[in-house]
Enzyme design. Structure first.
Site, short mmCIF file in Angstrom:
data_model
loop_
_atom_site.label_atom_id
_atom_site.label_comp_id
_atom_site.label_asym_id
_atom_site.label_seq_id
_atom_site.Cartn_x
_atom_site.Cartn_y
_atom_site.Cartn_z
N TYR A 1 4.14 -0.43 5.15
CA TYR A 1 4.60 -1.61 5.88
C TYR A 1 3.69 -2.83 5.69
CZ TYR A 1 6.91 2.31 8.23
OH TYR A 1 7.60 3.46 8.50
N HIS A 2 3.00 -2.90 4.55
CA HIS A 2 2.12 -4.03 4.27
C HIS A 2 2.61 -4.78 3.03
CE1 HIS A 2 -1.20 -1.46 6.37
NE2 HIS A 2 -0.42 -2.06 7.24
N SER A 3 3.86 -5.16 3.06
CA SER A 3 4.52 -5.73 1.88
C SER A 3 4.17 -7.21 1.71
CB SER A 3 6.03 -5.57 2.02
OG SER A 3 6.37 -4.23 2.33
N HIS B 1 0.84 -1.19 0.00
CA HIS B 1 0.00 0.00 0.00
C HIS B 1 0.88 1.24 0.00
CE1 HIS B 1 -2.95 -2.75 2.38
NE2 HIS B 1 -3.11 -2.90 1.07
#
Length: 595
Positions: A529-531, A337
Site C-alpha cells: 500500500y505504498h504506491s 514495496h
C-alpha cells in the site's frame, strides 16, 4: 457496596463503549460541519481528491481569504464512522466503503496464495484519504531517498534539505526526548506520538542490539537501526490530514468541500485546463478554475483521471478511442514495496491479543485517557541493510515492522481461505507476533493503464513484482534477517519460534531452506500500500516525466499534480509522511507564484 461499585463500573464502561464504537446519533459531527451543500460555478483553485496531499493544499491555499478554493472528494467525510479515528481499528477499513478496494491483475508466478491470485492495492476514499485509514505509522524515509531524487532524477529543489523544513512544518512532536531534536517540529497540525508500550517492543529492540544495531530515531539523522514506532495520533485519536487540516480549522467561507463527488474528466481548451466534470448524487456537474486545477487523487486515480482526459500515452489512449490532448508517460512507472508476513510463536505474555485490545478495560483506558492498546497498531520497526558495509552510505534495503499479535483476520493480506486457515485462523488465540518483512526498493517496475473509458471502473494495475530475480533474492535476504532476529537471546527468552510458518503448500521443500522461502514469497508476498511514481516528476523535457519540478503537467497550462504519484521513486518507508511534506512545500510554491 462492592456489588454497587461493580454495577456502576459496568454501566460506565458500556456507556463509554457506546460513545466510542457507535456513530453519534442525531448529532452534527466535525466532518459534517465542514462540507458544503452548494458550490459555485467557478473558483480560483479546484483540487481533485482530499487525501493526504489534497487536504493540506486546500487548507493552505484557503489561508488567503482573497482566493476561492474547491475541494472535490469521491468519498465521504471522516466522521461517517466514529471508529475510523481509533488507530487499532485501521485494518477494519482496508476493505470498506472508505477505500477504493483496488486489486492488482493476476500476474504470472506471484500472489499464488491470494484470493483470485491478486494483491490488494487499497487507497483511502474519504476526507484525509489514506491518512484516515492507514496504520498511523509516521516514517519519512531515508535522507538518501531524497538525495537520489536530485542526483538520479534531476529533481533539484526536492532534496532532503529542501524537504526537512516541511517535514517539521507538518509535525507536532509529542515524544518528550525528541522535542528538542533538530529533525522534528512542534506546533504543526499532525501529532506524532509514541506507540502504545508493549513489552514485546523491548525484546525486538534488544534483539536489534544483539545484531549490531543501536536504537535509533528513524526520522532523525540516520534511518538505519531499530526503533519504537512513531505514530500519527494525538491522545489516541488518529491525526489525519482531513481531521487536522480541515476539520479542526472549521468551515471557511472561501473553501468549499464537496464529498461524494467523483471527478470524471478535466476539460482542456487548446492545451489549457479550464475546469472539471464531476458526478454527485447521480448528476453530472461542471466547475471552472480561474487559476489551477490540482489533481491529488492518489497514485492510481490521478493517472486514471489524466488518461480519461486525453493526457497519457498516445497509443494507449488511441486504442480506447480517447482523443489525445497530450502524449505523456502517465502510468508508465508504478513503484511500490513488496512485503511478506512471517509469524513467530512466543511463550511469554509480552504480546497483545485481539481480545485484550478490544476488552472493556482497554476501552475504558482509551476513552478516558487516550492510551492503551487501541491507541496504536504497530509498536517497533527496523530499517536494515542486506550488506552491512553500506550502512551510512546508502538507504536501507529492508524494513521489518513488528506487530504485537497475529492478524486474527484476513483484511490485510487477502489470503485465499485455505491459506488463511493455515497461517491466520489456526493461530488466532496463540501468543505470537508478526514481522512484516518488506523490500523497500524493488528493481521491477509496474504500470497503471485504463481498463476502459468508464471512470467508475478500476484501472488496470500491474505490479510486475518479482519479474526481476534480484527482487526475490533480496526479499529472501530480508527473511533471513528476520530469522537472525528471532534467533537472538532477547527473542529466545520469550520462546520465539517460527515453526508456525510451515505451510502445506510449500511442504515439498525443506522448512526454512531457500526453496521453501522462495515458495512462500511466491504464494503470500503482496504489495504494501505504498504506491508511488505513476505521474513522476522530472526536469522539463524529461521524456519519462509527467510533471515538471513545479508539478505542472508538461504541455498543459493550469494543470498540476500533487500526491504520491509525483515521487520519482518510492521512499524507504511508509509514504504518508513524505506526501504531506511534498504538499506543504508545493503549497508554499503556489503562494510565492501569487506574489
Amino acid at each position: 457496596m462492592e456489588f454497587t461499585r461493580l454495577t456502576a463500573l459496568v454501566v460506565v464502561v458500556f456507556a463509554v463503549g457506546y460513545a466510542v464504537f457507535f456513530r453519534y446519533k442525531n448529532k452534527p459531527s466535525l466532518g459534517e460541519s465542514i462540507v458544503s451543500d452548494k458550490i459555485s460555478d467557478e473558483y480560483d483553485y479546484v483540487i481533485v481528491g482530499a487525501g493526504s496531499a489534497g487536504s493540506i493544499l486546500a487548507s493552505r491555499l484557503a489561508e488567503d481569504a482573497n482566493k476561492s478554493v474547491l475541494l472535490l472528494e469521491a468519498g465521504d467525510h471522516f466522521d461517517y464512522d466514529q471508529n475510523i479515528h481509533i488507530p487499532w481499528m485501521a485494518l477494519n477499513f482496508l476493505q470498506s466503503n472508505f477505500a477504493w478496494n483496488y486489486k492488482s491483475e493476476t500476474e504470472k508466478g506471484i500472489f499464488l496464495g491470494l484470493k483470485e491470485k491478486r494483491s490488494l492495492l487499497n487507497k483511502g476514499k474519504i476526507l484525509g484519504g489514506s491518512s484516515t485509514i492507514n496504520a498511523c505509522m509516521y516514517a519519512r524515509g531515508s535522507p538518501f531517498d531524497f538525495e537520489e531524487w536530485v542526483k538520479k532524477y534531476g529533481c533539484k529543489g526536492w532534496g532532503y534539505d529542501d524537504l526537512l523544513p516541511y517535514f517539521k512544518k507538518t509535525e507536532d512532536i509529542q515524544i518528550p526526548h525528541l522535542k528538542m531534536s533538530e529533525y522534528h517540529g512542534s506546533g504543526g497540525p499532525i501529532a506524532v506520538s509514541n506507540a502504545f508500550y508493549i513489552p514485546l517492543a523491548d525484546h525486538f529492540i534488544n534483539a536489534g542490539k544483539e545484531m549490531g544495531y543501536m536504537e535509533s530515531d528513524y526520522n532523525g539523522k540516520s534511518q538505519t537501526g531499530f526503533s519504537r514506532v512513531q505514530t500519527t495520533a494525538r491522545f489516541g485519536v488518529r491525526s489525519s490530514t482531513g481531521f487536522e487540516y480541515l476539520g479542526k480549522r472549521g468551515k471557511r467561507t472561501n473553501l468549499d468541500i464537496s464529498v461524494n463527488s467523483l471527478v470524471t474528466k478535466i476539460k482542456t481548451e487548446e492545451k489549457v485546463a479550464t475546469g472539471v466534470f464531476f458526478i454527485k448524487h447521480g448528476r453530472k456537474q461542471f466547475v471552472k478554475a480561474k487559476r489551477d486545477i490540482i489533481v491529488s487523487a492518489g497514485a492510481f486515480n490521478s493517472p486514471q483521471l489524466l488518461m480519461l482526459s486525453g493526457i497519457g500515452p498516445k497509443r494507449h489512449l488511441q486504442d480506447l478511442g480517447i482523443p489525445v490532448v497530450q502524449d505523456l508517460p502517465v502510468g508508465k512507472k508504478f513503484d511500490d514495496h513488496i512485503t511478506i508476513a512471517i509469524s513467530a510463536k512466543i511463550n511469554q505474555s509480552v504480546h497483545l491479543d485481539k481480545e485484550k485490545a478490544l476488552g472493556l478495560w482497554s476501552l475504558l483506558e482509551y476513552t478516558l485517557f487516550g492510551t492503551g492498546p487501541l491507541s496504536s497498531l504497530s509498536t517497533a520497526a527496523a530499517f536494515l541493510h542486506i550488506d552491512k558495509t553500506k550502512m551510512g552510505k546508502q538507504r536501507p534495503d529492508i524494513m521489518i515492522i513488528s506487530l504485537p499479535t497475529t492478524f486474527g483476520d484476513n483484511f490485510f493480506s487477502n489470503y485465499n481461505e485455505s491459506v488463511a486457515e493455515e497461517l491466520i485462523y489456526r493461530y488466532k488465540n496463540t501468543p505470537a507476533f508478526t514481522g512484516l518483512v518488506s523490500l523497500l526498493h524493488p528493481k521491477a517496475i509496474g504500470s497503471v493503464q485504463l481498463r476502459n473509458t468508464d471512470p467508475f471502473d478500476s484501472p488496470l494495475l500491474d505490479t510486475n513484482h518479482l519479474t526481476d530475480k534480484q527482487d526475490e533474492d533480496d526479499l529472501l535476504s530480508g527473511i533471513r534477517l528476520f530469522e537472525e532476529l528471532v534467533s537472538t537471546d532477547a527473542m529466545k527468552s520469550i520462546g520465539a519460534d517460527i515453526s508456525i510458518n510451515q505451510a502445506s503448500f510449500c511442504s515439498h521443500y525443506k522448512f526454512r531452506s531457500d526453496d521453501f522461502w522462495r515458495c512462500m514469497i511466491r504464494h503470500i508476498a503482496h504489495n504494501f500500500y505504498h504506491s508511488t511514481s505513476t505521474c513522476k516528476m522530472g526536469m522539463t523535457g524529461d521524456p519519462t516525466a509527467v510533471v515538471d519540478l513545479d508539478l505542472r503537467v508538461q504541455g498543459i497550462k493550469n494543470l498540476r499534480v500533487c500526491d504520491a504519484s509525483v515521487f520519482p521513486s518510492v521512499t524507504s518507508a511508509n509514504t504518508n509522511a513524505p506526501v504531506m511534506a511534498v504538499a506543504e512545500k508545493f503549497a508554499d510554491m503556489l503562494k510565492k507564484e501569487r506574489q
